[in-house]
Design an enzyme around this catalytic site. Sequence first.
Site, PDB file in Angstrom:
ATOM      1  N   LYS A 156       0.863  -1.209   0.000  1.00  0.00           N
ATOM      2  CA  LYS A 156       0.000   0.000   0.000  1.00  0.00           C
ATOM      3  C   LYS A 156       0.890   1.246   0.000  1.00  0.00           C
ATOM      4  O   LYS A 156       0.667   2.181  -0.775  1.00  0.00           O
ATOM      5  CB  LYS A 156      -0.866  -0.015   1.246  1.00  0.00           C
ATOM      6  CG  LYS A 156      -1.505   1.310   1.606  1.00  0.00           C
ATOM      7  CD  LYS A 156      -2.377   1.238   2.821  1.00  0.00           C
ATOM      8  CE  LYS A 156      -1.655   1.382   4.111  1.00  0.00           C
ATOM      9  NZ  LYS A 156      -1.310   2.756   4.498  1.00  0.00           N
ATOM     10  N   ASN A 157       1.911   1.237   0.844  1.00  0.00           N
ATOM     11  CA  ASN A 157       2.716   2.453   1.019  1.00  0.00           C
ATOM     12  C   ASN A 157       3.721   2.682  -0.099  1.00  0.00           C
ATOM     13  O   ASN A 157       4.332   3.749  -0.170  1.00  0.00           O
ATOM     14  CB  ASN A 157       3.393   2.438   2.390  1.00  0.00           C
ATOM     15  CG  ASN A 157       2.362   2.599   3.511  1.00  0.00           C
ATOM     16  OD1 ASN A 157       1.192   2.889   3.247  1.00  0.00           O
ATOM     17  ND2 ASN A 157       2.772   2.363   4.729  1.00  0.00           N
TER      18      ASN A 157
ATOM     19  N   CYS B 299      -5.162   8.258   9.668  1.00  0.00           N
ATOM     20  CA  CYS B 299      -5.132   7.625  10.991  1.00  0.00           C
ATOM     21  C   CYS B 299      -5.159   8.689  12.100  1.00  0.00           C
ATOM     22  O   CYS B 299      -4.933   9.855  11.859  1.00  0.00           O
ATOM     23  CB  CYS B 299      -3.829   6.857  11.151  1.00  0.00           C
ATOM     24  SG  CYS B 299      -3.821   5.352  10.206  1.00  0.00           S
TER      25      CYS B 299
ATOM     26  N   ARG C 275       0.122  14.648  13.089  1.00  0.00           N
ATOM     27  CA  ARG C 275       0.566  14.370  11.713  1.00  0.00           C
ATOM     28  C   ARG C 275       0.484  15.615  10.814  1.00  0.00           C
ATOM     29  O   ARG C 275      -0.260  15.670   9.851  1.00  0.00           O
ATOM     30  CB  ARG C 275      -0.220  13.206  11.130  1.00  0.00           C
ATOM     31  CG  ARG C 275      -0.053  12.002  12.051  1.00  0.00           C
ATOM     32  CD  ARG C 275      -0.379  10.700  11.456  1.00  0.00           C
ATOM     33  NE  ARG C 275       0.462  10.318  10.340  1.00  0.00           N
ATOM     34  CZ  ARG C 275       0.128   9.275   9.590  1.00  0.00           C
ATOM     35  NH1 ARG C 275      -0.979   8.643   9.823  1.00  0.00           N
ATOM     36  NH2 ARG C 275       0.895   8.910   8.608  1.00  0.00           N
TER      37      ARG C 275
ATOM     38  N   ASP D 229       5.056   0.658  12.153  1.00  0.00           N
ATOM     39  CA  ASP D 229       3.837  -0.002  11.665  1.00  0.00           C
ATOM     40  C   ASP D 229       3.715  -1.444  12.139  1.00  0.00           C
ATOM     41  O   ASP D 229       2.710  -2.092  11.892  1.00  0.00           O
ATOM     42  CB  ASP D 229       3.782   0.028  10.133  1.00  0.00           C
ATOM     43  CG  ASP D 229       3.588   1.433   9.624  1.00  0.00           C
ATOM     44  OD1 ASP D 229       3.759   1.662   8.414  1.00  0.00           O
ATOM     45  OD2 ASP D 229       3.291   2.321  10.441  1.00  0.00           O
TER      46      ASP D 229
ATOM     47  N   ARG E 286      -8.590  -0.457   5.354  1.00  0.00           N
ATOM     48  CA  ARG E 286      -7.806   0.559   4.637  1.00  0.00           C
ATOM     49  C   ARG E 286      -6.436   0.000   4.269  1.00  0.00           C
ATOM     50  O   ARG E 286      -5.830   0.401   3.288  1.00  0.00           O
ATOM     51  CB  ARG E 286      -7.623   1.797   5.514  1.00  0.00           C
ATOM     52  CG  ARG E 286      -8.836   2.655   5.653  1.00  0.00           C
ATOM     53  CD  ARG E 286      -8.504   3.937   6.374  1.00  0.00           C
ATOM     54  NE  ARG E 286      -7.309   4.542   5.800  1.00  0.00           N
ATOM     55  CZ  ARG E 286      -6.451   5.268   6.511  1.00  0.00           C
ATOM     56  NH1 ARG E 286      -6.653   5.479   7.795  1.00  0.00           N
ATOM     57  NH2 ARG E 286      -5.384   5.803   5.939  1.00  0.00           N
TER      58      ARG E 286
HETATM   59  C1  EPZ Z   1       4.364   6.935   6.241  1.00  0.00           C
HETATM   60  O1  EPZ Z   1       3.578   7.949   6.837  1.00  0.00           O
HETATM   61  C2  EPZ Z   1       3.456   5.717   6.159  1.00  0.00           C
HETATM   62  N1  EPZ Z   1       2.291   6.023   5.329  1.00  0.00           N
HETATM   63  C3  EPZ Z   1       3.018   5.321   7.577  1.00  0.00           C
HETATM   64  O2  EPZ Z   1       2.240   4.130   7.458  1.00  0.00           O
HETATM   65  C4  EPZ Z   1       4.252   5.026   8.417  1.00  0.00           C
HETATM   66  O3  EPZ Z   1       3.865   4.726   9.730  1.00  0.00           O
HETATM   67  C5  EPZ Z   1       5.181   6.254   8.416  1.00  0.00           C
HETATM   68  O4  EPZ Z   1       5.511   6.607   7.046  1.00  0.00           O
HETATM   69  C6  EPZ Z   1       6.477   6.017   9.175  1.00  0.00           C
HETATM   70  O5  EPZ Z   1       7.144   4.925   8.612  1.00  0.00           O
HETATM   71  C7  EPZ Z   1       2.414   5.968   3.987  1.00  0.00           C
HETATM   72  O6  EPZ Z   1       3.474   5.697   3.448  1.00  0.00           O
HETATM   73  C8  EPZ Z   1       1.169   6.268   3.194  1.00  0.00           C
HETATM   74  P1  EPZ Z   1       6.392  10.405   8.281  1.00  0.00           P
HETATM   75  P2  EPZ Z   1       4.109   9.484   6.828  1.00  0.00           P
HETATM   76  O7  EPZ Z   1       6.276  11.625   7.444  1.00  0.00           O
HETATM   77  O8  EPZ Z   1       4.799   9.771   5.537  1.00  0.00           O
HETATM   78  C9  EPZ Z   1       5.840  13.748  11.666  1.00  0.00           C
HETATM   79  C10 EPZ Z   1       0.415   2.722   7.805  1.00  0.00           C
HETATM   80  O9  EPZ Z   1       0.083   2.133   8.822  1.00  0.00           O
HETATM   81  N2  EPZ Z   1       5.723  14.726  10.558  1.00  0.00           N
HETATM   82  O10 EPZ Z   1       7.643   9.592   8.198  1.00  0.00           O
HETATM   83  O11 EPZ Z   1       2.989  10.344   7.231  1.00  0.00           O
HETATM   84  C11 EPZ Z   1       4.625  12.825  11.733  1.00  0.00           C
HETATM   85  O12 EPZ Z   1       3.607  13.448  12.488  1.00  0.00           O
HETATM   86  C12 EPZ Z   1       0.868   4.170   7.873  1.00  0.00           C
HETATM   87  O13 EPZ Z   1       0.469   2.212   6.656  1.00  0.00           O
HETATM   88  C13 EPZ Z   1       5.788  16.093  10.857  1.00  0.00           C
HETATM   89  O14 EPZ Z   1       5.930  16.496  12.008  1.00  0.00           O
HETATM   90  O15 EPZ Z   1       5.173   9.409   7.993  1.00  0.00           O
HETATM   91  C14 EPZ Z   1       5.172  11.605  12.419  1.00  0.00           C
HETATM   92  O16 EPZ Z   1       5.162  11.817  13.818  1.00  0.00           O
HETATM   93  C15 EPZ Z   1       0.650   4.729   9.264  1.00  0.00           C
HETATM   94  N3  EPZ Z   1       5.675  16.984   9.837  1.00  0.00           N
HETATM   95  C16 EPZ Z   1       6.612  11.548  11.937  1.00  0.00           C
HETATM   96  O17 EPZ Z   1       6.921  12.837  11.398  1.00  0.00           O
HETATM   97  C17 EPZ Z   1       5.534  16.596   8.533  1.00  0.00           C
HETATM   98  O18 EPZ Z   1       5.455  17.467   7.632  1.00  0.00           O
HETATM   99  C18 EPZ Z   1       6.865  10.492  10.859  1.00  0.00           C
HETATM  100  O19 EPZ Z   1       6.040  10.825   9.790  1.00  0.00           O
HETATM  101  C19 EPZ Z   1       5.484  15.206   8.253  1.00  0.00           C
HETATM  102  C20 EPZ Z   1       5.580  14.291   9.282  1.00  0.00           C
END
Ligand code: EPZ
Length: 427
Positions: free
Chosen positions: A23-24, A117, A122, A306, A399
């Site tokens: 998915k990701n 989620c 986020r 995850d 999802r």
């Molecule tokens: C991706 O989310 C995945 N989703 C998530 O999978 C996964 O948990 C996550 O990466 C970490 O590996 C998809 O790929 C669609 P991040 P993403 O940006 O890109 C903070 C699942 O279960 N942050 O690495 O949103 C954020 O709040 C999902 O399939 C900011 O502060 O993750 C988080 O605490 C859940 N500002 C941390 O960084 C920003 O602009 C990591 O987020 C962006 C993120």
Amino acid sequence: MQGIRIRQGEKPLKGEVKISGSKNAALPIMAGTVLEPGEYVLHDLPILRDIKVMRAVLEALGAVVEQKGKSLLIDTRDLSSAEIPDYLMRRMRASILFMGPLLGRFGKVKVSQPGGCSIGPRPIDWHIKGLKQLGANFKESHGFLTGWGSSLTGREIHLDFPSVGTTENIMLGAAKARGNTVIRNAAREPEIVDLQNFLNSMGASIVGAGTDLIKITGKKKLQGTEHTVIPDRIEAGTFLLAGAITRGEVKVLNVIPEHLESVIAKVREAGFELQEEGESLTILPSGTRPNPLDIKTYPYPGFPTDMQPQFMALLTLARGTSVLTENIFENRMKHAEELKRMGAKIRVEGRTAIIEGVERLYGAFVESPPALRAGAALVLAGLAAEGETQVVDIEHIERGYENLVGKLQKLGAEIEVFNVEEEEKNA
Ligand code: EPZ
């Protein structure tokens, strides 16, 4: 509302399960099809809600999408809009991944604050910061974010944190920018490598994905392409734990073991035997309760956030006390409360859960928090628990997992989907 019922837990699962496409990996690649007018064929996409929402966004932008089995034929030659409908933005955070490619194609984009989620606020501040560094401008009003930039210009970008989505959005915006872009402290997830391979098959020039230094040479023109997404490492990990928690023997097919190295290490540390054969992994039956573990989640190749909820379910049965620390998301422990209703002994303090292992879990009526991995963790616990478990609010699970119930039934689980209202009516 739909629910999942496990009639009788404590049944060792046995058999083989084929893992679906990631998915990701699929979500940023689907967004990438709008970067260049063209015809695209994407193979091995998982059939689940988030992919359906992504397809709806593509169609709202004017793309023509046709499904053939697990392939999507996407024609983005005549897009009519650069605005993502609010009702779709709210359904899935990954819609934010359209910002980079829409700026790259039209020099403009309009989105609202994303949904998805509930595992923390986020924000998308890093996405905006990165795209601004490529020359885009943004203004926010009434909850909508408008971005514009006549043409993006490559430059050196150092990420505050190796954010997966931010890395992907910058790659998608920089692929057709003027000049070269360097992303330092980039996320290293396998899904980033798959996005690089997809973009390069479109004619982009990107190297370094999978490391923390990605170099992108902007190209004027790209073209449509065909691509098969990588297998879903998190689905694979979830099924390995389904075998572990039921002391069964489960063989997962269509996996890339190196994508699961940190998970494999923890499964073995918990005392399970895992066999690797090419593109399959087999967990063998264990006669004893798992060893307690100390797990901390980190960006790839560290232990994946995850898989944290699924391991919490397993460790509720460990021979001793485990400590789980969630370093990626602020609020990804909601599944602990529901596991405690099944007899688990868990104390959550901020981002840390202390889990005192118990002999057994007891089936209960539990509610999936609005987070897809938490829902999966409750199903795992139900498979191990004595008696019947009902997990409701399962649309979050749908999802992220293709046909979870059907795949578990094939492994011998006494599990089914039911309609909560109907059962209440007939009760
Ligand atoms: C991706 O989310 C995945 N989703 C998530 O999978 C996964 O948990 C996550 O990466 C970490 O590996 C998809 O790929 C669609 P991040 P993403 O940006 O890109 C903070 C699942 O279960 N942050 O690495 O949103 C954020 O709040 C999902 O399939 C900011 O502060 O993750 C988080 O605490 C859940 N500002 C941390 O960084 C920003 O602009 C990591 O987020 C962006 C993120």
